[in-house]
Write a protein that holds these residues in place. Structure first.
Motif, PDB file in Angstrom:
ATOM      1  N   ASP A 103       0.805  -1.218   0.000  1.00 27.05           N
ATOM      2  CA  ASP A 103       0.000   0.000   0.000  1.00 27.05           C
ATOM      3  C   ASP A 103       0.840   1.270   0.000  1.00 27.05           C
ATOM      4  O   ASP A 103       0.311   2.377   0.106  1.00 27.05           O
ATOM      5  N   GLY A 104       2.157   1.115  -0.117  1.00 29.15           N
ATOM      6  CA  GLY A 104       3.050   2.263  -0.172  1.00 29.15           C
ATOM      7  C   GLY A 104       3.683   2.631   1.156  1.00 29.15           C
ATOM      8  O   GLY A 104       4.605   3.454   1.199  1.00 29.15           O
ATOM      9  N   THR A 105       3.206   2.049   2.258  1.00 25.13           N
ATOM     10  CA  THR A 105       3.755   2.362   3.582  1.00 25.13           C
ATOM     11  C   THR A 105       5.250   2.061   3.631  1.00 25.13           C
ATOM     12  O   THR A 105       5.698   1.018   3.153  1.00 25.13           O
ATOM     13  N   PHE A 106       5.997   2.978   4.220  1.00 27.50           N
ATOM     14  CA  PHE A 106       7.462   2.851   4.343  1.00 27.50           C
ATOM     15  C   PHE A 106       7.829   2.844   5.822  1.00 27.50           C
ATOM     16  O   PHE A 106       7.327   3.658   6.599  1.00 27.50           O
ATOM     17  N   ALA A 107       8.669   1.909   6.211  1.00 30.30           N
ATOM     18  CA  ALA A 107       9.122   1.845   7.608  1.00 30.30           C
ATOM     19  C   ALA A 107      10.639   1.722   7.638  1.00 30.30           C
ATOM     20  O   ALA A 107      11.249   1.082   6.774  1.00 30.30           O
ATOM     21  N   LEU A 108      11.235   2.341   8.632  1.00 30.27           N
ATOM     22  CA  LEU A 108      12.680   2.308   8.809  1.00 30.27           C
ATOM     23  C   LEU A 108      12.979   1.898  10.238  1.00 30.27           C
ATOM     24  O   LEU A 108      12.418   2.466  11.186  1.00 30.27           O
TER      25      LEU A 108
ATOM     26  N   VAL B 144      16.053   1.301  12.998  1.00 35.37           N
ATOM     27  CA  VAL B 144      17.450   1.625  13.305  1.00 35.37           C
ATOM     28  C   VAL B 144      17.874   0.833  14.536  1.00 35.37           C
ATOM     29  O   VAL B 144      17.224   0.910  15.589  1.00 35.37           O
ATOM     30  N   THR B 145      18.955   0.085  14.399  1.00 35.37           N
ATOM     31  CA  THR B 145      19.540  -0.639  15.522  1.00 35.37           C
ATOM     32  C   THR B 145      21.061  -0.508  15.444  1.00 35.37           C
ATOM     33  O   THR B 145      21.601   0.025  14.483  1.00 35.37           O
ATOM     34  N   ALA B 146      21.739  -1.012  16.464  1.00 39.35           N
ATOM     35  CA  ALA B 146      23.203  -0.987  16.581  1.00 39.35           C
ATOM     36  C   ALA B 146      23.734   0.412  16.872  1.00 39.35           C
ATOM     37  O   ALA B 146      24.580   0.585  17.752  1.00 39.35           O
ATOM     38  N   SER B 147      23.273   1.424  16.147  1.00 37.00           N
ATOM     39  CA  SER B 147      23.733   2.783  16.431  1.00 37.00           C
ATOM     40  C   SER B 147      23.020   3.396  17.617  1.00 37.00           C
ATOM     41  O   SER B 147      23.501   4.383  18.200  1.00 37.00           O
ATOM     42  N   THR B 148      21.899   2.826  17.996  1.00 37.42           N
ATOM     43  CA  THR B 148      21.090   3.374  19.083  1.00 37.42           C
ATOM     44  C   THR B 148      21.041   2.407  20.265  1.00 37.42           C
ATOM     45  O   THR B 148      21.236   1.206  20.112  1.00 37.42           O
ATOM     46  N   ARG B 149      20.744   2.942  21.424  1.00 39.56           N
ATOM     47  CA  ARG B 149      20.739   2.139  22.643  1.00 39.56           C
ATOM     48  C   ARG B 149      19.598   1.125  22.658  1.00 39.56           C
ATOM     49  O   ARG B 149      19.654   0.123  23.365  1.00 39.56           O
ATOM     50  N   ARG B 150      18.565   1.386  21.917  1.00 45.77           N
ATOM     51  CA  ARG B 150      17.431   0.474  21.770  1.00 45.77           C
ATOM     52  C   ARG B 150      16.913   0.588  20.337  1.00 45.77           C
ATOM     53  O   ARG B 150      17.264   1.555  19.630  1.00 45.77           O
ATOM     54  N   PRO B 151      16.117  -0.362  19.876  1.00 45.44           N
ATOM     55  CA  PRO B 151      15.592  -0.261  18.507  1.00 45.44           C
ATOM     56  C   PRO B 151      14.683   0.964  18.357  1.00 45.44           C
ATOM     57  O   PRO B 151      13.914   1.298  19.259  1.00 45.44           O
ATOM     58  N   VAL B 152      14.804   1.616  17.217  1.00 49.23           N
ATOM     59  CA  VAL B 152      13.955   2.762  16.892  1.00 49.23           C
ATOM     60  C   VAL B 152      13.289   2.477  15.554  1.00 49.23           C
ATOM     61  O   VAL B 152      13.972   2.146  14.569  1.00 49.23           O
ATOM     62  N   ARG B 153      11.986   2.627  15.504  1.00 47.16           N
ATOM     63  CA  ARG B 153      11.233   2.347  14.283  1.00 47.16           C
ATOM     64  C   ARG B 153      10.431   3.576  13.878  1.00 47.16           C
ATOM     65  O   ARG B 153       9.713   4.167  14.690  1.00 47.16           O
ATOM     66  N   LEU B 154      10.576   3.956  12.615  1.00 46.02           N
ATOM     67  CA  LEU B 154       9.837   5.088  12.058  1.00 46.02           C
ATOM     68  C   LEU B 154       8.927   4.573  10.957  1.00 46.02           C
ATOM     69  O   LEU B 154       9.320   3.699  10.177  1.00 46.02           O
ATOM     70  N   ALA B 155       7.724   5.109  10.881  1.00 43.80           N
ATOM     71  CA  ALA B 155       6.769   4.703   9.848  1.00 43.80           C
ATOM     72  C   ALA B 155       6.242   5.934   9.126  1.00 43.80           C
ATOM     73  O   ALA B 155       5.991   6.975   9.740  1.00 43.80           O
ATOM     74  N   PHE B 156       6.094   5.800   7.803  1.00 49.58           N
ATOM     75  CA  PHE B 156       5.585   6.864   6.952  1.00 49.58           C
ATOM     76  C   PHE B 156       4.504   6.285   6.054  1.00 49.58           C
ATOM     77  O   PHE B 156       4.596   5.121   5.636  1.00 49.58           O
ATOM     78  N   PRO B 157       3.489   7.058   5.692  1.00 47.03           N
ATOM     79  CA  PRO B 157       2.430   6.539   4.820  1.00 47.03           C
ATOM     80  C   PRO B 157       2.904   6.257   3.400  1.00 47.03           C
ATOM     81  O   PRO B 157       2.264   5.507   2.666  1.00 47.03           O
ATOM     82  N   ALA B 158       4.042   6.844   3.027  1.00 46.78           N
ATOM     83  CA  ALA B 158       4.641   6.612   1.708  1.00 46.78           C
ATOM     84  C   ALA B 158       6.137   6.877   1.835  1.00 46.78           C
ATOM     85  O   ALA B 158       6.601   7.389   2.865  1.00 46.78           O
ATOM     86  N   VAL B 159       6.893   6.494   0.823  1.00 46.40           N
ATOM     87  CA  VAL B 159       8.327   6.768   0.857  1.00 46.40           C
ATOM     88  C   VAL B 159       8.522   8.278   0.991  1.00 46.40           C
ATOM     89  O   VAL B 159       8.060   9.046   0.146  1.00 46.40           O
ATOM     90  N   PRO B 160       9.167   8.738   2.057  1.00 39.23           N
ATOM     91  CA  PRO B 160       9.260  10.179   2.296  1.00 39.23           C
ATOM     92  C   PRO B 160      10.306  10.847   1.407  1.00 39.23           C
ATOM     93  O   PRO B 160      11.207  10.187   0.876  1.00 39.23           O
ATOM     94  N   GLU B 161      10.193  12.137   1.276  1.00 40.85           N
ATOM     95  CA  GLU B 161      11.249  12.919   0.653  1.00 40.85           C
ATOM     96  C   GLU B 161      12.474  12.890   1.574  1.00 40.85           C
ATOM     97  O   GLU B 161      12.358  12.626   2.781  1.00 40.85           O
ATOM     98  N   ALA B 162      13.636  13.165   0.998  1.00 36.16           N
ATOM     99  CA  ALA B 162      14.876  13.091   1.775  1.00 36.16           C
ATOM    100  C   ALA B 162      14.823  13.985   3.010  1.00 36.16           C
ATOM    101  O   ALA B 162      15.230  13.582   4.108  1.00 36.16           O
ATOM    102  N   ALA B 163      14.305  15.189   2.857  1.00 35.31           N
ATOM    103  CA  ALA B 163      14.249  16.120   3.983  1.00 35.31           C
ATOM    104  C   ALA B 163      13.306  15.622   5.074  1.00 35.31           C
ATOM    105  O   ALA B 163      13.590  15.763   6.272  1.00 35.31           O
ATOM    106  N   ALA B 164      12.184  15.030   4.675  1.00 39.15           N
ATOM    107  CA  ALA B 164      11.224  14.511   5.649  1.00 39.15           C
ATOM    108  C   ALA B 164      11.814  13.336   6.419  1.00 39.15           C
ATOM    109  O   ALA B 164      11.587  13.186   7.629  1.00 39.15           O
ATOM    110  N   LEU B 165      12.582  12.496   5.737  1.00 35.55           N
ATOM    111  CA  LEU B 165      13.220  11.371   6.411  1.00 35.55           C
ATOM    112  C   LEU B 165      14.261  11.875   7.404  1.00 35.55           C
ATOM    113  O   LEU B 165      14.337  11.391   8.546  1.00 35.55           O
ATOM    114  N   ALA B 166      15.062  12.848   6.985  1.00 28.88           N
ATOM    115  CA  ALA B 166      16.078  13.415   7.878  1.00 28.88           C
ATOM    116  C   ALA B 166      15.430  14.028   9.111  1.00 28.88           C
ATOM    117  O   ALA B 166      15.893  13.854  10.248  1.00 28.88           O
ATOM    118  N   ALA B 167      14.322  14.741   8.901  1.00 30.54           N
ATOM    119  CA  ALA B 167      13.621  15.354  10.031  1.00 30.54           C
ATOM    120  C   ALA B 167      13.033  14.295  10.954  1.00 30.54           C
ATOM    121  O   ALA B 167      13.054  14.437  12.180  1.00 30.54           O
TER     122      ALA B 167
END
Length: 274
Positions: free
Chosen positions: A202-207, A209-232
């Motif tokens: 359905d286009g949903t994008f999830a990221l 992040v592990t190893a670099s952070t003290r605990r797992p971090v999960r981000l979800a977006f309704p679609a693949v975000p623009e580069a600036a939105a992902l950075a933010a």
């Protein structure tokens, strides 16, 4: 390494034989970490090997991985072709960079319950909506997202006497597209950054992040975000103090590499989507 403070070893053969929690207990899966350094506080080992849990159970609803499943058993799993993100299993197993001895002894549950940022089974299960099945000492059972099970280095959400029975990966997550990136300070070093992206039909994008952070971090977006939105999104979800700091990478390097690899994943999945 000999654990010369241990005075008792229990080998339960069924759930009813799992003992109430006592001070000095340690649950033994493969033991690759437990026997790697002195454990002077451990007085009793509870060995799960004789419980006889099937390592893997493949069903229409997804994949159930026993806590006692070894890395070698998991790596040898042949997934259905429609489970596209099952490629992450191979990637995360090889993120151990361990000898065949470790692969044949280390367990999925042990890696998760140790709670180390670089634990690749944490990365795999967090990225694929993994849900831990926790057995309580009162005979009850609860299910907790692996993202929430791991709270920090050596800190997990298991109550005293609870045992991780299995991890369930839902079929919907296994059908997603996936992209994997990993960075280490040396070619054969421990993971300093491990980032996984997934894209649903359905286009949903999830990221994740592990190893670099003290605990797992999960981000979800309704679609693949623009580069600036992902950075933010990364900046908002991961404050500076959440980046891990040890000999395998300083927080500044981990932050930079997390952002770089996240953008590579975004580009890869955006291209695949197109």
């Amino acid at each position: 390494m000999d654990l010369n403070a241990v005075t008792d070893v229990l080998r339960p053969r069924g759930r009813a034989e799992l003992p109430p929690a006592c001070a000095g207990d340690a649950v033994l899966g493969g033991g690759t970490w437990l026997f790697s350094e002195p454990q002077p506080h451990v007085r009793r080992l509870i060995d799960l090997a004789d419980l006889g849990w099937p390592a893997l159970r493949h069903e229409a609803e997804g994949l159930s991985i026993a806590a006692t499943c070894t890395i070698a058993e998991l790596n040898g799993f042949e997934a259905p072709v429609e489970w596209r993100s099952a490629s992450l299993i191979h990637e995360c197993c090889h993120a151990f960079l361990a000898s065949f001895k470790i692969w044949n002894m280390a367990t999925v549950g042990g890696n998760i319950c140790l709670g180390l940022p670089a634990g690749p089974m944490i990365s795999l299960c967090a990225a694929l909506d993994g849900e831990g099945v926790l057995w309580g000492p009162d005979g009850g059972e609860r299910r907790v997202s692996i993202v929430d099970v791991v709270r920090g280095p050596r800190e997990v959400a298991l109550a005293p006497g609870e045992v991780l029975r299995a991890v369930h990966l839902p079929a919907q997550a296994l059908r997603r597209r996936a992209a994997f990136r990993r960075a280490s300070l040396t070619p054969l070093g421990r993971s300093g950054v491990l980032v996984i992206g997934t894209g649903d039909a359905d286009g949903t994008f999830a990221l994740t992040v592990t190893a670099s952070t003290r605990r797992p971090v999960r981000l979800a977006f309704p679609a693949v975000p623009e580069a600036a939105a992902l950075a933010a999104g990364l900046a908002a979800a991961i404050p500076d103090e959440l980046y891990y700091d040890d000999m395998h990478g300083r927080p500044e390097w981990r932050r930079h590499m997390t952002a770089l690899l996240a953008q590579e994943i975004r580009d890869e999945l955006a291209e695949a989507r197109a």
